[in-house]
Scaffold this active site. Structure first.
Site, PDB file in Angstrom:
ATOM      1  N   ASP A 430     -13.410 -11.993  10.265  1.00 31.67           N
ATOM      2  CA  ASP A 430     -12.153 -12.285   9.582  1.00 31.67           C
ATOM      3  C   ASP A 430     -11.330 -11.005   9.509  1.00 31.67           C
ATOM      4  O   ASP A 430     -11.791  -9.919   9.869  1.00 31.67           O
ATOM      5  CB  ASP A 430     -12.489 -12.812   8.179  1.00 31.67           C
ATOM      6  N   GLU A 433      -6.677  -8.854  12.361  1.00 26.54           N
ATOM      7  CA  GLU A 433      -5.373  -8.731  13.015  1.00 26.54           C
ATOM      8  C   GLU A 433      -5.014  -7.289  13.423  1.00 26.54           C
ATOM      9  O   GLU A 433      -4.237  -7.182  14.392  1.00 26.54           O
ATOM     10  CB  GLU A 433      -4.282  -9.294  12.097  1.00 26.54           C
ATOM     11  N   ASP A 567      -5.901 -19.543   6.661  1.00 29.30           N
ATOM     12  CA  ASP A 567      -5.764 -19.895   5.246  1.00 29.30           C
ATOM     13  C   ASP A 567      -4.664 -20.936   5.036  1.00 29.30           C
ATOM     14  O   ASP A 567      -3.549 -20.615   4.603  1.00 29.30           O
ATOM     15  CB  ASP A 567      -5.472 -18.641   4.429  1.00 29.30           C
TER      16      ASP A 567
END
Length: 864
Positions: A430, A433, A567
């Site tokens: 996770d 980015e 999300d």
């Protein structure tokens, strides 16, 4: 006629997050001088080499250096790579512009030994000398699929612009990652990987500069292989690319068949085929961010069983970590021995175990992963050579530089030691980015500072003051030595939802190995981590298929990992849009993908969660997951949700052989597991905007209820016979090959309408509580005859887990000359041929020599 997406009803009112671009965003650079051919156009082994120079306007400087330094001399290289793929690369003659690395951490370019001749290609490249423009034409029907005529070509060091004409109201799909309707209309899509909940129309976690168009029943596609930030504007009659670096490196695809599914094959021939999941990965998964302790996790596992809702995999979010640091355990709430014991019990019960690992490493000299990484010098650097230190869950953090020569060795040790000790079956990566909660290297000089308050815990005034301080420090750090570009604030500001490019991520002035600014490589970070993490798991167990789920992705990520859409929110529009999001990733070559079922942010409701479980049970990757601030949403909490979950998940488990066969086809050919109706039926104009139904493969049609308070659904059915999955009754007989039949289907709260296409044979199993138990039951065939009384299907069988499959079987079934027309079930006795005896309605097994699926076929089912 105008086509309106099925998706949007009061989206802006619910989220308040639709971007408002100016007219300038949509405009083209009409004052740009463009380019002209300068010198000899040379034929090459691959195609053409065309030298270009900037058009002269005397002393006029209009349109020069608009957003960067105009590059005077550029080249166009045209390469006929395959009969269905054309490569057009527009680059600077000096070769100074940054290219996506030719490696697994970027884009592995095809090694072509023999190019096709232009006359054998299905794509024709045509050009005009002055001002230079080009067209790409599909030969078989003379359709122009990419046309830059009278459109400006701008080539500056920090700004590239190119446009193509498309039909008014074109059927464009792709370009992401973004939460939006599947069919793209008048909007701007920004590609800059960003940690943010799934706001509609804003850039989020990944970057996929690829689109498909379906025009007059035929499909073609275009990929811009560029990892820089960009805006892609789709408007009436035009697609415009506005890119803040690199080159214009295009690949065009036009399958001779014109079929969208064949386009998927052609695209994944270039970027790589999706990874093959193991059996267990196709089961039902459950997770929650915010479980207070391991007792709660064990309770959830137990209550699933008590409710008889199948559960295959238990996930644990960052809650298990000590102060949210990777590779650690909360000694009180998630002690190491209990975490190990959880995995052992899951495996004993035939279930599986996945935990989260983030890339950000706590900057603490008592923390061994940080110490080892510092010794190996693997961290991303500041412009002055110091370690870049941002802020994530554990406070101030460093970030592995995946391109550093030591990074693979470093990550291998951390991952292998951790996985070997804990006994998990896979990893969830996770925040890649990469995400950072501050601006710039806010932790410089603050190693060992420990956990920091999260930015959202400050008042608005305090947040503004912090931001002002961080920005001042970032500006003071300056550019890397010798760098002349404006990396922090390029003159063309893409529509990044976070604002400036460095907001909430690694600063664009930070450096990767080889002095590569993060500006040039940002959109590749999660993609690179995906590959390295997968390879670490293979190094740990080199005979078993690894499991990695990523948030950030790039073309080719699907070779290594699966993806979830991030999300989302527990609102009805997000349930509805989850179908479009997943269909996008099927098209992007990430077939193992899904959305957080019942929603991640905010509180779900019984009705919403029930409807979401009904469709979510059939996501290629199916998992319930929610936020620590939201109320509990385990499916056993409401009677209707529990009942709907049992029905839907058991139906999925019944279809597991069919799902597994589809994943094998995806892995071998590149087809999606979920498929939009328009891709299977491109001649049906009424299907172009249908993103509220989906096909599983070619043969199963899902028509979920996606609106609050509804107990019926209007469903579109293409031509042919469509049978109700549950009752086996013929629901629709549509004799048209161009017009859909719209039918209102009853759908009480615990029911999702499912239909099987007439002419299909679906391999099934008897559903049990776990995937392993389900696959241990005998095979069945569900046969739905078409109007000719015929049906066919396919079944792929292997051991369900081996990375290198040494023994597999491919079965192709065909039933013909049977009447009256109807719906039948056939028993398959595994490993024997006598199940094909005429007693079973003249079913015939077709082993077509030389067919595509034959490549994986090693065991002849006709042998004794």
């Amino acid at each position: 006629m105008a086509k309106v997406s099925f998706i949007f009803v009061a989206i802006a009112l619910i989220t308040g997050n639709v971007l408002c671009q100016t007219d300038a965003t949509y405009a083209v650079s009409s004052s740009a001088p463009g380019y002209k051919i300068d010198g000899h156009v040379r034929k090459t082994e691959a195609g053409l080499h065309i030298p270009l120079t900037l058009n002269s306007r005397g002393n006029k400087k209009t349109g020069i250096d608009t957003f960067g330094k105009t590059i005077k001399d550029i080249t166009v290289d045209v390469e006929y790579e395959t009969e269905e793929r054309l490569h057009v690369k527009i680059s600077d003659k000096a070769k100074k512009q940054y290219l996506v690395p030719d490696s697994p951490l970027g884009f592995e370019r095809p090694q072509i030994k023999h190019y096709v001749s232009p006359k054998h290609s299905n794509l024709d490249f045509q050009y005009t000398a002055k001002p230079f423009s080009f067209k790409v034409v599909r030969k078989d029907d003379k359709t122009t699929i990419f046309d830059t005529t009278n459109m400006p070509l701008v080539f500056e060091d920090q700004y590239l612009e190119l446009s193509t004409k498309v039909p008014e109201d074109a059927n464009i799909y792709g370009i992401g990652e973004v939460t939006a309707p599947f069919r793209r209309t008048h909007n701007v899509t920004t590609l800059w990987a960003r940690d943010n909940p799934d706001d509609f129309y804003r850039n989020i976690y990944g970057a996929h500069p690829y689109y498909q168009e379906v025009r007059d029943g035929k499909a073609h596609g275009a990929l811009l292989m560029n990892a820089h930030g960009m805006d892609v504007i789709t408007t009436e009659g035009r697609i415009t690319y506005k890119v803040i670096g690199g080159i214009l490196d295009f690949y065009f695809f036009a399958p001779k068949s014109g079929k969208p599914n064949d386009l998927s094959i052609a695209y994944t021939d270039l970027i790589g085929k999706p990874m093959m999941p193991s059996h267990w990965m196709l089961g039902w998964h459950h997770c929650r961010y915010g479980y207070p302790n391991i007792d709660k996790v064990e309770t959830v596992k137990r209550k699933y069983k008590e409710a008889n809702i199948p559960l295959q995999t238990v996930w644990v979010d960052i809650d298990y970590m000590e102060e949210t640091k990777d590779f650690t355990f909360d000694k009180v709430n998630f002690p190491q021995d209990r975490m190990i014991g959880l995995g052992e019990q899951l495996h004993k019960d035939g279930q599986n175990y996945v935990v989260m690992v983030d890339p950000a490493i706590s900057a603490n000299t008592t923390y061994e992963p940080y110490v080892r990484g510092t010794e190996m010098d693997v961290w991303i650097k500041n412009a002055d050579g110091s370690d870049f230190i941002g802020s994530v869950w554990p406070g101030f953090t460093t970030f592995p530089d995946w391109w550093h020569p030591n990074a693979t060795k470093y990550w291998n040790k951390e991952i292998i030691d951790f996985v070997d000790m804990l006994g998990v079956d896979g990893l969830w990566i996770d925040m890649n980015e990469p995400a950072s909660f501050c601006l710039g290297s806010c932790g410089s000089g603050k190693v060992d500072a420990g956990n920091q308050p999260y930015r959202w815990t400050y008042t608005e005034e305090e947040q503004a003051a912090n931001h002002t301080r961080w920005e001042k420090e970032l500006k003071a750090m300056g550019n890397p030595p010798g760098e002349e570009r404006n990396l922090l604030y390029p003159k063309y500001a893409i529509n990044n939802g976070a604002g400036n490019l460095s907001e909430f991520t690694v600063a664009t002035t930070a450096l990767h190995y080889g002095n590569i600014p993060h500006y040039d490589i940002h959109n590749l970070y999660g993609h690179a981590e995906s590959h390295i993490t997968r390879q670490a798991l293979i190094k740990h167990k080199n005979k078993i298929r690894p499991f990695v789920l990523t948030r950030s992705s790039f073309p080719g990520s699907g070779k290594s990992v699966g993806h979830w859409t991030g999300d989302n929110h527990s609102f009805w529009p997000y349930l509805k849009n989850s179908i479009a999001n997943i269909l996008n990733f099927q098209m992007f070559g990430v077939s193992y993908s899904g959305a957080d079922v019942c929603g991640f942010n905010s509180d779900t409701t019984e009705e919403l969660c029930t409807r979401w479980m009904e469709i979510g049970a059939f996501y290629p990757f199916a998992r319930n997951h929610n936020n620590n601030a939201a109320k509990d949403q385990e499916p056993y909490l409401w009677e209707s949700t529990a009942e709907a979950s049992r029905i839907a998940i058991n139906t999925r488990y019944e279809m597991l052989p069919y799902f597994y066969t589809l994943f094998e086809e995806s892995n071998r050919l590149g087809l999606g597991v979920w498929r939009p109706l328009i891709f299977e039926y491109p001649a049906y104009e009424e299907l172009v905007s249908n993103d509220v139904q989906t096909l599983v493969g070619s043969d199963i049609l899902l028509s979920p209820v996606l609106d609050e308070g509804k107990t019926s659904v209007k469903a579109q059915f293409p031509g042919g016979q469509w049978y109700d999955w549950y009752t086996h009754e013929l629901t629709v007989d549509n004799k048209s090959n161009k017009k859909v039949k719209t039918v209102t289907l009853d759908a009480p709260l615990t029911h999702i309408p499912i239909h099987i296409r007439g002419g299909a044979i679906i391999p099934t199993k008897t559903p049990k509580y776990t995937v392993g138990e389900t696959f241990a039951t005998p095979y069945n065939l569900v046969i739905a005859l078409d109007k000719k009384g015929q049906a066919s299907g396919r079944l792929y069988i292997d051991d369900g887990e081996s990375l290198e499959v040494k023994s597999s079987s491919g079965y192709h079934f065909h039933l013909q000359e049977w009447s009256p027309q109807g719906f039948w079930q056939v028993w398959l006795q595994e490993g024997r041929k006598d199940w094909l005896h005429h007693h079973y309605w003249q079913a015939r097994q077709q082993v077509a020599k030389g067919s595509r699926w034959q490549e994986d076929y090693q065991i002849d089912p006709w042998q004794e």
